[in-house]
Design a protein around this motif. Sequence first.
Motif, mmCIF file in Angstrom:
data_model
loop_
_atom_site.group_PDB
_atom_site.id
_atom_site.type_symbol
_atom_site.label_atom_id
_atom_site.label_comp_id
_atom_site.label_asym_id
_atom_site.label_seq_id
_atom_site.Cartn_x
_atom_site.Cartn_y
_atom_site.Cartn_z
ATOM 1 N N PHE A 2 0.837 -1.202 0.000
ATOM 2 C CA PHE A 2 0.000 0.000 0.000
ATOM 3 C C PHE A 2 0.875 1.256 0.000
ATOM 4 C CE2 PHE A 2 -1.843 3.479 2.462
ATOM 5 C CZ PHE A 2 -2.989 3.746 1.729
ATOM 6 N N LEU A 3 1.935 1.265 0.842
ATOM 7 C CA LEU A 3 2.840 2.412 0.875
ATOM 8 C C LEU A 3 3.492 2.635 -0.487
ATOM 9 C CD1 LEU A 3 4.641 1.955 4.337
ATOM 10 C CD2 LEU A 3 2.825 3.571 3.758
ATOM 11 N N LEU A 4 3.932 1.542 -1.107
ATOM 12 C CA LEU A 4 4.558 1.649 -2.423
ATOM 13 C C LEU A 4 3.596 2.241 -3.452
ATOM 14 C CD1 LEU A 4 6.611 -1.653 -2.955
ATOM 15 C CD2 LEU A 4 7.502 0.665 -2.718
ATOM 16 N N ASN A 5 2.410 1.679 -3.509
ATOM 17 C CA ASN A 5 1.440 2.131 -4.507
ATOM 18 C C ASN A 5 0.960 3.554 -4.256
ATOM 19 O OD1 ASN A 5 1.461 -0.209 -6.062
ATOM 20 N ND2 ASN A 5 -0.095 -1.202 -4.825
ATOM 21 N N SER A 6 0.792 3.908 -2.984
ATOM 22 C CA SER A 6 0.272 5.239 -2.661
ATOM 23 C C SER A 6 1.318 6.335 -2.841
ATOM 24 C CB SER A 6 -0.279 5.264 -1.228
ATOM 25 O OG SER A 6 0.726 4.916 -0.298
ATOM 26 N N SER A 7 2.572 5.955 -3.048
ATOM 27 C CA SER A 7 3.604 6.955 -3.349
ATOM 28 C C SER A 7 4.078 6.833 -4.791
ATOM 29 C CB SER A 7 4.812 6.775 -2.408
ATOM 30 O OG SER A 7 5.447 5.528 -2.638
ATOM 31 N N GLY A 8 3.523 5.858 -5.530
ATOM 32 C CA GLY A 8 4.029 5.533 -6.856
ATOM 33 C C GLY A 8 3.931 6.639 -7.877
ATOM 34 N N ALA A 9 2.865 7.427 -7.847
ATOM 35 C CA ALA A 9 2.673 8.477 -8.856
ATOM 36 C C ALA A 9 3.118 9.849 -8.368
ATOM 37 C CB ALA A 9 1.201 8.528 -9.283
ATOM 38 N N VAL A 10 3.709 9.905 -7.174
ATOM 39 C CA VAL A 10 4.116 11.195 -6.611
ATOM 40 C C VAL A 10 5.127 11.900 -7.512
ATOM 41 C CG1 VAL A 10 5.396 12.264 -4.705
ATOM 42 C CG2 VAL A 10 3.550 10.671 -4.216
ATOM 43 N N ALA A 11 6.018 11.129 -8.143
ATOM 44 C CA ALA A 11 7.015 11.736 -9.044
ATOM 45 C C ALA A 11 6.320 12.571 -10.118
ATOM 46 C CB ALA A 11 7.868 10.648 -9.686
ATOM 47 N N LEU A 12 5.271 12.022 -10.709
ATOM 48 C CA LEU A 12 4.547 12.747 -11.756
ATOM 49 C C LEU A 12 3.813 13.955 -11.186
ATOM 50 C CD1 LEU A 12 3.227 9.633 -13.696
ATOM 51 C CD2 LEU A 12 4.985 11.221 -14.458
ATOM 52 N N PHE A 13 3.272 13.830 -9.975
ATOM 53 C CA PHE A 13 2.620 14.973 -9.327
ATOM 54 C C PHE A 13 3.629 16.112 -9.115
ATOM 55 C CE2 PHE A 13 -0.563 11.973 -6.979
ATOM 56 C CZ PHE A 13 -1.162 11.696 -8.187
ATOM 57 N N VAL A 14 4.835 15.737 -8.657
ATOM 58 C CA VAL A 14 5.883 16.738 -8.420
ATOM 59 C C VAL A 14 6.216 17.463 -9.720
ATOM 60 C CG1 VAL A 14 8.344 17.020 -7.882
ATOM 61 C CG2 VAL A 14 6.901 15.623 -6.397
ATOM 62 N N TRP A 15 6.374 16.713 -10.802
ATOM 63 C CA TRP A 15 6.713 17.343 -12.090
ATOM 64 C C TRP A 15 5.591 18.258 -12.561
ATOM 65 C CZ3 TRP A 15 8.755 12.225 -14.724
ATOM 66 C CH2 TRP A 15 9.966 11.878 -14.115
ATOM 67 N N LEU A 16 4.340 17.854 -12.349
ATOM 68 C CA LEU A 16 3.213 18.715 -12.730
ATOM 69 C C LEU A 16 3.225 20.022 -11.942
ATOM 70 C CD1 LEU A 16 -0.103 16.670 -13.212
ATOM 71 C CD2 LEU A 16 1.035 18.166 -14.857
ATOM 72 N N VAL A 17 3.461 19.923 -10.648
ATOM 73 C CA VAL A 17 3.489 21.120 -9.799
ATOM 74 C C VAL A 17 4.626 22.046 -10.224
ATOM 75 C CG1 VAL A 17 3.970 21.950 -7.459
ATOM 76 C CG2 VAL A 17 2.334 20.098 -7.814
ATOM 77 N N ILE A 18 5.781 21.479 -10.565
ATOM 78 C CA ILE A 18 6.896 22.299 -11.046
ATOM 79 C C ILE A 18 6.477 23.082 -12.292
ATOM 80 C CG2 ILE A 18 9.177 22.202 -12.128
ATOM 81 C CD1 ILE A 18 9.809 19.838 -10.238
#
Length: 486
Positions: A380-396
């Motif tokens: 669950f921890l792995l999956n719930s952090s899995g797309a964070v990289a893309l979220f970070v790039w979008l916010v940038i």
Amino acid sequence: MTSQTTPAKPGQESGEPKTPGSGNGLQAGLKNRHLSMIAIGGVIGAGLFVGSGAGIAAAGPAILISYALVGLMVVFVMRMLGEMAAARPSSGSFSAYADQALGRWAGFSIGWLYWFFWVVVLAVEATAGATILEGWVPAVPQWAWALIVMVVLTATNLVSVGSYGEFEFWFAGIKVVAIGAFVLVGLLAVFGLLPGSDHPGSGLAHLTDSGGFFPEGPGAILTGILMVVFSFMGSEIVTLAAGESADPQRAVSKATNSVIWRIAVFYLGSIFVVLTLLPWNDPSITEEGSYVAALNSIGIPHAGQVMDVIVLTAVLSCLNSGLYTASRMAFSLGERGDAPRAFARVNKGGVPQTAILSSVVFGFVAVFFNYRWPDSVFQFLLNSSGAVALFVWLVICFTQLRMRGMILREQPEKLVVRMWLFPYLTWATIAMISFVLVYMLTDEAGREQVLLSLLVAALVVATALVRDALRRKARKAAGPAPESRR
């Protein structure tokens, strides 16, 4: 304590780091050679060595296009981040810029999501490193190796930022030399120029001789993108580290300008060598790992053991940088009042001791989950952090759209790094990242990652909005203050 992201006081520029050695903030302990190697090594994670075989098996030679497209996306994102970081160096990097450009809720949300991502990475990398070490010394159990690795790197980070930089300089240096040697030796073998090699020197034939360049169809390029995109996470670390250097503007400019050749050589170059040394559907690529299989095809003795050393180095490098990154993000959140104030305190060595220890504690908890409930809680921890990289790039991307105008109005002379074809390439990058996120919803494994990551992100954003509302209510009840924080 003065925040790096509060409105500038007279004589102090917004977002400017504290004076090095002042005793009340982070110290300028990173040398130029540290930052250069952090920048180079930041794009080389253990995922490149371990996970590339699965991508090759899924897309064939077309995986090169997948790597090229993701690499292009990362180049654009790094250019945007470099523009902001060169103008306003900050230990909070994109979180601090989102705070300024999009609002307090955005900086809070992306900062905590990014911290969460790296804390989970600590557990993943500690376990991966422990597995290799247990294979070498079976008398020491895997959990003990994970503990030893975490304790050693925690101690290193607690001493000073210079000790982190020195460790990362050598870790990253080994990765860079290893991949550089792999590309050079591999290309010589590909064209039959390597003395004593067992390889027949088939040239570029393997790119098309097993079903063509698109053996699984053009659609496999998208599948490949999903499999390789997360191996690029870490490129942005240099913009956090630059805040602890003597000349952050120069460091960021140099790192941003060199990201193209770094991705071209280390990712595209090394995968190209694998695909030209072996047919893409050679079973050894997935059974032994792409790099081990390639080395074996050349006739390099003990290829497996050699790669174990290199992968362990990559794991330790990722652990070292992950702990550094998580702690600096926690430090920045503490300075802005979005985390406990204790996170913003530094020890005599100029490092945020509480932020480091807190990140390590959560990392240890995640390691325990990995051993105790690997297929439930830890998954669950792995999956719930899995797309964070893309979220970070979008916010940038969205932050840079607004920050460009702010910098031009307030500090035009600081705009030494500029995003190309602004704002068109920025919007194009937003479209690319959004497409990847939407496409992940059509993939069984990717769907769970996106949905769980969106759930966690929604909870964090909701917390941020509630905090902002309560703060506004409290300020209104207290009446006008002589000098408000924001």
